[in-house]
Design an enzyme around this catalytic site. Structure first.
Site, PDB file in Angstrom:
ATOM      1  N   ALA A   1      -4.767  -7.277  -3.623  1.00 49.70           N
ATOM      2  CA  ALA A   1      -5.840  -6.940  -4.685  1.00 49.70           C
ATOM      3  C   ALA A   1      -6.635  -5.780  -4.116  1.00 49.70           C
ATOM      4  CB  ALA A   1      -6.656  -8.023  -5.109  1.00 49.70           C
TER       5      ALA A   1
ATOM      6  N   LYS B   1      -8.553  -8.343   3.714  1.00 51.38           N
ATOM      7  CA  LYS B   1      -7.210  -7.930   3.434  1.00 51.38           C
ATOM      8  C   LYS B   1      -6.441  -8.569   2.497  1.00 51.38           C
ATOM      9  CE  LYS B   1      -8.657  -5.068   7.017  1.00 51.38           C
ATOM     10  NZ  LYS B   1      -8.908  -3.660   6.780  1.00 51.38           N
TER      11      LYS B   1
ATOM     12  N   GLY C   1       0.834  -1.149  -0.026  1.00 49.74           N
ATOM     13  CA  GLY C   1      -0.089   0.037  -0.025  1.00 49.74           C
ATOM     14  C   GLY C   1       0.635   1.469  -0.060  1.00 49.74           C
TER      15      GLY C   1
ATOM     16  N   ASP D   1      -4.096  -3.165   5.083  1.00 52.09           N
ATOM     17  CA  ASP D   1      -4.435  -4.026   6.289  1.00 52.09           C
ATOM     18  C   ASP D   1      -4.746  -3.338   7.409  1.00 52.09           C
ATOM     19  OD1 ASP D   1      -4.142  -5.950   4.380  1.00 52.09           O
ATOM     20  OD2 ASP D   1      -2.384  -6.671   5.376  1.00 52.09           O
TER      21      ASP D   1
ATOM     22  N   GLN E   1       4.116 -11.002  -0.426  1.00 47.93           N
ATOM     23  CA  GLN E   1       3.717 -12.162   0.642  1.00 47.93           C
ATOM     24  C   GLN E   1       2.478 -12.971  -0.144  1.00 47.93           C
ATOM     25  OE1 GLN E   1       2.768 -10.220   4.462  1.00 47.93           O
ATOM     26  NE2 GLN E   1       3.517  -8.336   3.896  1.00 47.93           N
TER      27      GLN E   1
ATOM     28  N   CYS F   1      -9.100 -12.734  -3.937  1.00 50.86           N
ATOM     29  CA  CYS F   1      -8.527 -14.040  -3.368  1.00 50.86           C
ATOM     30  C   CYS F   1      -8.445 -15.286  -4.226  1.00 50.86           C
ATOM     31  CB  CYS F   1      -9.117 -14.353  -1.907  1.00 50.86           C
ATOM     32  SG  CYS F   1      -8.382 -15.627  -1.048  1.00 50.86           S
TER      33      CYS F   1
ATOM     34  N   VAL G   1       8.013   4.311  13.229  1.00 54.80           N
ATOM     35  CA  VAL G   1       7.079   5.503  13.949  1.00 54.80           C
ATOM     36  C   VAL G   1       7.014   4.944  15.514  1.00 54.80           C
ATOM     37  CG1 VAL G   1       4.954   4.566  13.349  1.00 54.80           C
ATOM     38  CG2 VAL G   1       5.337   6.983  14.037  1.00 54.80           C
TER      39      VAL G   1
ATOM     40  N   CYS H   1      -5.200 -12.005   3.801  1.00 57.51           N
ATOM     41  CA  CYS H   1      -5.467 -12.852   2.944  1.00 57.51           C
ATOM     42  C   CYS H   1      -6.216 -14.042   3.701  1.00 57.51           C
ATOM     43  CB  CYS H   1      -4.370 -13.500   2.299  1.00 57.51           C
ATOM     44  SG  CYS H   1      -4.555 -14.706   0.874  1.00 57.51           S
TER      45      CYS H   1
END
Length: 447
Positions: A339, A336, A43, A328, A72, A371, A107, A192
């Site tokens: 795609a 999540k 992302g 996610d 992943q 999926c 962070v 996933c």
């Protein structure tokens, strides 16, 4: 950049936004940017590529500590011996967009009232807009005995979800002789959600190929009340499980592992406190997952479950209009998957630019997720659906069927698409493919 500067500055704290605090801090460095992207996964990388291409060099800062970027979705295939771990990884410095500035750190604290984050190294980064893309963390430690079991060389416990453990799956399958092969789905959000049962189907096919199937009992224990969240595909998967003689137990959550005696304890979630102990010769664990603790320490940023609290269509934060989330870690109630990130990236990009220009966000995400449910070494069901859990399919063929063509898509085309297009900000999901196919179908009908 300023080095070793100290400041005393009034800030609004995350935990009590209405209370004014005086914060005395010493920072090793300070930095300002137009857009801060926290997280360089799928992302963060894809949206950074879009933004840095539009805004120019030095305007986008990416904050991520990782040395490597993993694809992943390939881990299921690695666990089944269809791909190798090295096929799934690229150095982070080669993955992130060249026009963006990479800060290799993580962070430590969000201060959204001050448009600032503090890093673990003590740096202070000020932003005008921020995109949070920190993903989900794998919490193997939440299951007593699991980390110890995964540390046993050549052991019977494995997991496709981590690059640290994924090679153990094929090793455990090779070593398997007889008994229970158990596959789990935890009582938590997961990335996933189809992957846990994909591992079961591939293991079943592997054992058939190795002529060990008659001595194996394949068991899929899922904490969910359904085999899959979308009925259209769940109906097909129940048929696959029946045909392959895979025992599916719903509402069964892994509570503890006893590696010294090869036993796993499961709780019946419909009858809290009721537990059962099962022997295993192979145990594939999908670990509990959660957003990083740093999000939980900033309640104004997250919802009650710890996810970045955004509008599910615009992906804009419900409280802080200059903050967006992707992937996610966001509160969007979609499946999540990578795609879904591809479909979210253009929405975040367009809406963030709109906010920069003083306009309300107008792009909308419909919850699209995909999926590829690998059901064997020669078959795959390509599930595609939206927020309403209705099929949103790309191809003009029934996608609730096991197909070799969909396996080829999953194995060969999707990794290429990911590395060459999605991470470069040039792939926004299959909507354009579906539109093109619809046009071709209409032209054919007219002719």
């Amino acid at each position: 950049m300023l080095h070793r500067f100290c400041q005393v500055k009034p800030l609004l704290s995350c935990g009590a936004a209405s209370q004014r605090l005086v914060s005395a801090r010493c920072f090793s460095s300070a930095r300002k940017c137009k857009v801060l992207v926290v997280g360089g996964g799928s992302g963060g990388c894809s949206v950074s590529a879009k933004l840095s291409s539009k805004l120019g060099p030095g305007k986008v800062v990416i904050l991520d500590p990782a040395e490597s970027h993993y694809y992943q979705p390939m881990f299921t295939l690695i666990g089944g011996g269809m791909k190798k771990l090295e096929d799934s990884v690229t150095p982070m410095k080669e993955t992130l967009p060249s026009l963006a500035t990479w800060v290799q750190d993580s962070v430590m604290q969000f201060e959204p009232e001050a448009n600032t984050v503090i890093t673990k190294k003590g740096d202070r980064i000020e932003y005008e807009e921020m995109v949070i893309a920190v993903g989900l963390e794998l919490r193997y430690d939440k299951v007593p005995g699991l980390v110890e079991a995964l540390a046993i060389p050549g052991g019977k416990v494995c997991s496709n979800y981590s690059p640290k453990y994924v090679n153990r799956t094929l090793e455990a399958l090779n070593n398997f002789q007889q008994g229970n092969a158990i596959f789990t789905f935890p009582n938590s959000p997961v990335k996933c959600p189809g992957a846990p049962q994909k591992a079961a189907y591939l293991a079943e096919h592997y054992l058939r190929r190795a002529k060990k199937r008659k001595d194996a009992r394949i068991i899929y224990n899922t904490a969910l009340p359904v085999i899959f969240g979308v009925k259209h595909y769940a109906d097909a998967l129940w048929k696959v499980a029946k045909k392959r003689e895979v025992t599916v137990n719903l509402r069964m959550n892994l509570k503890q592992v006893f590696p010294e005696r090869n036993q796993a304890v499961f709780e019946n979630l419909d009858k809290p406190g009721e537990e059962s102990t099962m022997d295993y010769s192979l145990l594939h664990v999908t670990p509990p997952m959660a957003t990083p603790d740093v999000l939980l320490s900033c309640p104004g940023l997250t919802n009650a479950a710890g996810f970045v609290d955004v509008n599910k269509h615009t992906l804009q934060h419900v409280k802080y209009p200059n903050i967006f989330a992707i992937g996610d870690c966001s509160s969007t109630p979609n499946s999540k998957t990578a795609a879904s990130v591809a479909a979210q990236a253009p929405v975040v990009y367009r809406n963030l630019l709109a906010v920069m220009e003083g306009n309300p966000p107008s792009a909308s995400y419909n919850g699209y997720a995909s999926c590829p449910l690998v059901t064997g070494y020669n078959s795959c069901i390509l599930a595609e659906f939206d927020y309403d859990l209705q099929p949103l399919e790309t191809f003009p063929i029934p996608q609730d069927k096991e197909r070799y063509s969909m396996l080829l898509l999953k194995k060969h085309f999707m990794p290429f698409l990911y590395w060459q297009f999605m991470l470069n900000g040039m792939w926004n999901g299959p909507a354009i493919v579906k539109t093109l196919l619809d046009v071709l179908r209409k032209e054919k009908t007219i002719q």
